[in-house]
Write an enzyme that holds these catalytic residues in place. Structure first.
Site, PDB file in Angstrom:
ATOM      1  N   GLU A 100      15.398 -35.118   5.245  1.00 41.39           N
ATOM      2  CA  GLU A 100      16.524 -34.341   5.894  1.00 41.39           C
ATOM      3  C   GLU A 100      17.668 -35.402   5.926  1.00 41.39           C
ATOM      4  O   GLU A 100      17.405 -36.589   6.375  1.00 41.39           O
ATOM      5  CB  GLU A 100      16.162 -33.895   6.906  1.00 41.39           C
ATOM      6  CG  GLU A 100      17.394 -33.017   7.846  1.00 41.39           C
ATOM      7  CD  GLU A 100      16.693 -32.067   8.738  1.00 41.39           C
ATOM      8  OE1 GLU A 100      15.727 -32.117   9.270  1.00 41.39           O
ATOM      9  OE2 GLU A 100      17.472 -31.439   9.137  1.00 41.39           O
ATOM     10  N   GLU A 159      13.479 -22.263   9.582  1.00 40.33           N
ATOM     11  CA  GLU A 159      13.378 -21.935  11.036  1.00 40.33           C
ATOM     12  C   GLU A 159      14.288 -20.997  11.421  1.00 40.33           C
ATOM     13  O   GLU A 159      15.051 -20.984  12.406  1.00 40.33           O
ATOM     14  CB  GLU A 159      13.295 -23.263  11.758  1.00 40.33           C
ATOM     15  CG  GLU A 159      12.171 -24.057  11.617  1.00 40.33           C
ATOM     16  CD  GLU A 159      12.088 -25.201  12.495  1.00 40.33           C
ATOM     17  OE1 GLU A 159      12.985 -25.564  13.488  1.00 40.33           O
ATOM     18  OE2 GLU A 159      11.035 -25.796  12.325  1.00 40.33           O
ATOM     19  N   TYR A 195       4.238 -29.296  14.531  1.00 41.10           N
ATOM     20  CA  TYR A 195       4.467 -30.804  15.057  1.00 41.10           C
ATOM     21  C   TYR A 195       3.328 -31.122  16.189  1.00 41.10           C
ATOM     22  O   TYR A 195       3.003 -30.252  16.617  1.00 41.10           O
ATOM     23  CB  TYR A 195       5.642 -30.996  15.445  1.00 41.10           C
ATOM     24  CG  TYR A 195       6.551 -31.024  14.342  1.00 41.10           C
ATOM     25  CD1 TYR A 195       7.088 -32.360  13.715  1.00 41.10           C
ATOM     26  CD2 TYR A 195       7.532 -30.010  14.160  1.00 41.10           C
ATOM     27  CE1 TYR A 195       8.048 -32.605  12.731  1.00 41.10           C
ATOM     28  CE2 TYR A 195       8.576 -30.174  13.049  1.00 41.10           C
ATOM     29  CZ  TYR A 195       8.634 -31.112  12.406  1.00 41.10           C
ATOM     30  OH  TYR A 195       9.703 -31.168  11.618  1.00 41.10           O
ATOM     31  N   GLU A 208       6.930 -28.499   7.110  1.00 38.83           N
ATOM     32  CA  GLU A 208       7.387 -29.724   8.304  1.00 38.83           C
ATOM     33  C   GLU A 208       5.910 -29.805   9.087  1.00 38.83           C
ATOM     34  O   GLU A 208       5.457 -28.803   9.849  1.00 38.83           O
ATOM     35  CB  GLU A 208       8.431 -29.098   9.204  1.00 38.83           C
ATOM     36  CG  GLU A 208       9.524 -29.330   8.419  1.00 38.83           C
ATOM     37  CD  GLU A 208      10.834 -29.096   9.412  1.00 38.83           C
ATOM     38  OE1 GLU A 208      10.878 -29.308  10.286  1.00 38.83           O
ATOM     39  OE2 GLU A 208      11.961 -28.554   8.738  1.00 38.83           O
ATOM     40  N   GLN A 251       9.083 -37.275   8.684  1.00 32.73           N
ATOM     41  CA  GLN A 251      10.023 -37.011   7.534  1.00 32.73           C
ATOM     42  C   GLN A 251       9.821 -38.536   6.791  1.00 32.73           C
ATOM     43  O   GLN A 251       9.274 -39.509   7.125  1.00 32.73           O
ATOM     44  CB  GLN A 251      11.351 -37.059   7.880  1.00 32.73           C
ATOM     45  CG  GLN A 251      11.723 -35.597   8.500  1.00 32.73           C
ATOM     46  CD  GLN A 251      13.102 -35.219   8.738  1.00 32.73           C
ATOM     47  OE1 GLN A 251      14.029 -36.042   7.958  1.00 32.73           O
ATOM     48  NE2 GLN A 251      13.431 -34.154   9.190  1.00 32.73           N
TER      49      GLN A 251
END
Ligand code: AHR
Length: 534
Positions: free
Chosen positions: A57, A205, A283, A338, A387
């Site tokens: 990102e 999202e 996450y 993610e 990431q």
């Protein structure tokens, strides 16, 4: 099997325990040994190479500094892209990169990032630290980058603050014939040949930073993008083997309303639109906002985060149940696009840049997640760790000309033989590792068979103190030796730094074979991947 271990198998490890007889000649396993049984005659689902995907990102120094240094930089580069980073990423065979976000994607206007560098429009990255986004790394630079590392492109479209037309024009710019207006513009920017866009994300999202939309509103919007944002690449048309796959937004917590609504609509879809994938985000945070340090932590912090990591399994299962209701044939895949450890920002850094170190704990978190994805390979066909560089649980850390490979990188490197291999059932009694009030399965194991028929076994020892003797028994294949790499470290919070880049790095490991049985001694806090040889 001890009752405690049985309970752990039932909750965190979903495979049934296969009670296979030991060969008569086999020597009894060492006391305390974990017995791993592999049935090489049974083939499971293909473990899609995209399970090892990356997410990059425009955030902190993930792109600027991490990938892009500019053509005039003293740091060795090819057309502005760091050579050292490209070489490192090629070695882990990155299958795809998701770009440009994340939350950034829903505020990204692609026209800012095309054309002569000195005419690009700089904007403010309002999601991530308020830094200036110079737009010097745009669409053409991204495709140059994925081409250099040999990966596919996963483009995240702006649904939150863009329009259907803006996204449709972007896809035309990327994929249309050079004689069309959009293709001519791309050609004028130096690339007459159309790019391949293998995956298209329809928002990010959208229940939160992507626009706080109700599932019904999102789904209505998403259909417009699925219908009108077309890929014109001659090899990616409808019914072509390389057709673009569209991925809709799914949940990021236990509220499965998005899964329900998107899948219900998909079931009722007609010829005019469809999706091929559903995105899940999850996450390992230790609570919100993330406050667990990424280095210099104690064993309790370690155990808590490992425990949380294992909940990925239940999260995927819960989504699979909803999807199975509408799509029992598993046509729509899950993309966990993610995932990873999201920890406290490092002291002295911009908190909006999400800078964290990467320790042996991250390596174990990565391995446990990959193992879970492999067990769900029938539905999970893509994941993207967050990431790729300098942000959250990254593969690589850079500081100007310096670069260091993280423990997570080494896990991805060791698991390369798992890409596109076939899942092979493994059964084992995990044993237990206890820290304070937390009891976890001590060992994890997954196995695959690659296209050449070679068996690979990945083992993780979660225990911070005790080595685990693992006794391997392979039904259907006379296995005589095993060798590969093991990653371990002096402590679970050991990290690789620019000053000491090899504190956590793989070294060879081999099994000893005695009387028909293979024994591998897994060091405490370790991840190993070995090839089993007849
Ligand atoms: O990876 C950081 C952020 O986490 C992404 O931008 C967003 O999609 C998620 O909340």
């Amino acid at each position: 099997m001890k009752p405690a271990a049985l309970a752990l198998l039932a909750t965190a490890w979903t495979l049934p325990f296969l009670a296979l007889a030991q060969p008569a000649a086999a020597q009894a396993p060492a006391k305390d040994a974990i017995e791993v049984r592999i049935d090489a005659t049974k083939a499971g689902a293909k473990i899609h190479r995209n399970i090892f995907g990356q997410f990059a990102e425009h955030l902190g120094t993930g792109i600027y500094g991490g990938v892009w240094v500019g053509k005039d930089s003293a740091i060795p580069n090819v057309r502005g892209i760091r050579k050292d980073v490209v070489a490192a990423l090629r070695a882990i065979r990155v299958p795809l990169v998701r770009w440009p976000g994340g939350c950034f994607a829903d505020e990204y206007h692609w026209r800012d990032g095309i054309g002569p560098a000195n005419q690009r429009r700089a904007s403010i990255n309002s999601n991530w630290g308020g830094s200036v986004e110079p737009s010097t790394f745009g669409t053409d630079e991204f495709f140059d980058f994925v081409d250099q590392i040999g990966a596919d492109a996963y483009i995240a479209a702006n649904i939150g603050s863009g329009t259907v037309k803006e996204a449709a024009d972007w896809l035309a710019y990327m994929t249309a014939d050079p004689t069309s207006a959009a293709g001519k513009e791309r050609a004028a920017n130096g690339h007459p040949a159309p790019y391949k866009v293998k995956y298209l994300g329809l928002g990010n999202e959208s229940w939160s930073c992507g626009g706080a939309m109700r599932p019904e509103f999102y789904t209505d919007q998403m259909k417009l993008y699925a219908r009108f944002v077309r890929n014109y690449h001659p090899e990616q048309g409808e019914k072509m083997p390389d057709v673009m796959q569209r991925i809709a937004v799914g949940p990021g917590d236990e509220n499965l309303a998005y899964t329900e609504e998107v899948m219900k609509s998909w079931k009722a879809h007609d010829w005019a639109w469809s999706i091929e994938g559903l995105s899940l985000h999850r996450y390992t945070t230790g609570g919100w906002p993330p406050s667990y340090p990424s280095e210099s932590f104690d064993e309790n912090a370690y155990a808590r985060l490992i425990k949380e990591t294992l909940t990925m399994d239940g999260f995927i299962t819960a989504n699979e149940k909803v999807m199975d209701k509408y799509d029992p044939e598993k046509k729509v895949f899950i993309a966990v696009d993610e995932w990873g450890a999201w920890l406290a920002p490092m002291a002295g850094t911009n908190p909006g840049f999400l800078v964290q170190q990467n320790s042996m704990r991250d390596a174990i978190i990565a391995a446990l997640n990959i193992n879970i994805f492999a067990r769900h390979a029938e539905r999970v066909k893509m994941t993207n760790i967050a990431q790729m560089i300098n942000v959250l649980q990254s593969m690589i850390l850079t500081d100007k000309e310096k670069m260091v490979l993280t423990p997570t990188y080494h896990v991805f490197r060791m698991y390369v033989p798992f890409q596109d291999a076939t899942f092979v059932p493994v059964s084992f009694e995990a044993g237990t590792y206890t820290q304070g009030s937390i009891t976890l399965p001590r060992v994890d194991a997954v196995a695959v068979k690659n296209i050449q028929g070679k068996l690979w076994l990945a083992l993780t020892n979660v225990d911070t103190q005790r080595a685990a003797p693992v006794s391997v028994d392979v039904a259907g294949l006379g296995v005589r030796s095993a060798r590969g790499d093991v990653l371990t470290a002096p402590r679970v919070d050991s990290v690789n730094s620019f000053a000491a880049p090899n504190t956590v790095s793989p070294r060879p490991i081999a099994a000893t074979a005695r009387a028909g049985r293979l024994t591998i001694t897994l060091p405490a806090r370790s991840v190993a991947v070995v090839a089993l040889e007849p």
